[in-house]
Design a protein around this motif. Sequence first.
Motif: not given
Length: 197
Positions: A116-145
């Motif tokens: 349950g939960g409103t769309p805004s609550e769900r997307i806020t929670a999802a964005a907070s969860v993926i933040g660390a993963v996406v930043i880590s992936a971006a740093i690794i890929l940036s170093g590769t390129f």
Amino acid sequence: LAGSKVAIGGQTASISDTHHIASSDFLRTAAIMLVGILIALMFITRSVLQPFYILGTLILAYITSLSVTRWVSTAFLGQNMLTWNTPFFSFVMLIALGVDYSIFLMMKYREFGVNGGTPSERITAAASVIGAVVISAAIILSGTFAALMPSGVLTLIQVALAVIIGLVILVIILPMVISSLIRLTYPLSDKLNEKRK
């Protein structure tokens, strides 16, 4: 000279032909990619609007990264133009990486919807969860390129710059823009949920 065939040779003619072929290939490839990704995202997100939000965000990040890359290239490399194949390779890389991040975000958004939960609550929670993963992936890929830059090949340097800049832009704007757009899309659901509380 009626019926005769006229041909122009030389480096200028070859470069012109290459440019025209590359431009037509780029437009065709971009159209096929965007339509395919749009259809796939509609099935994944189970929405019609959200895929357009995602693609719009990715295209904005791509255009911005090319503009910044051209400025950096002019200021530091002494080249005021991008090579003819830089936009093509940058587009393929950034759209592919950005779609991965977007799918991850939207899958988490759907996962939080189970409880349950409103769309805004769900997307806020999802964005907070993926933040660390996406930043880590971006740093690794940036170093590769970034490893392409010492090559001295202008195309590789510009593609590496465009992808690195695009990744930084995606990490910053993707969660914010998509969260904001989803919040604007479902204002009624949020208000009804707030009233129930």
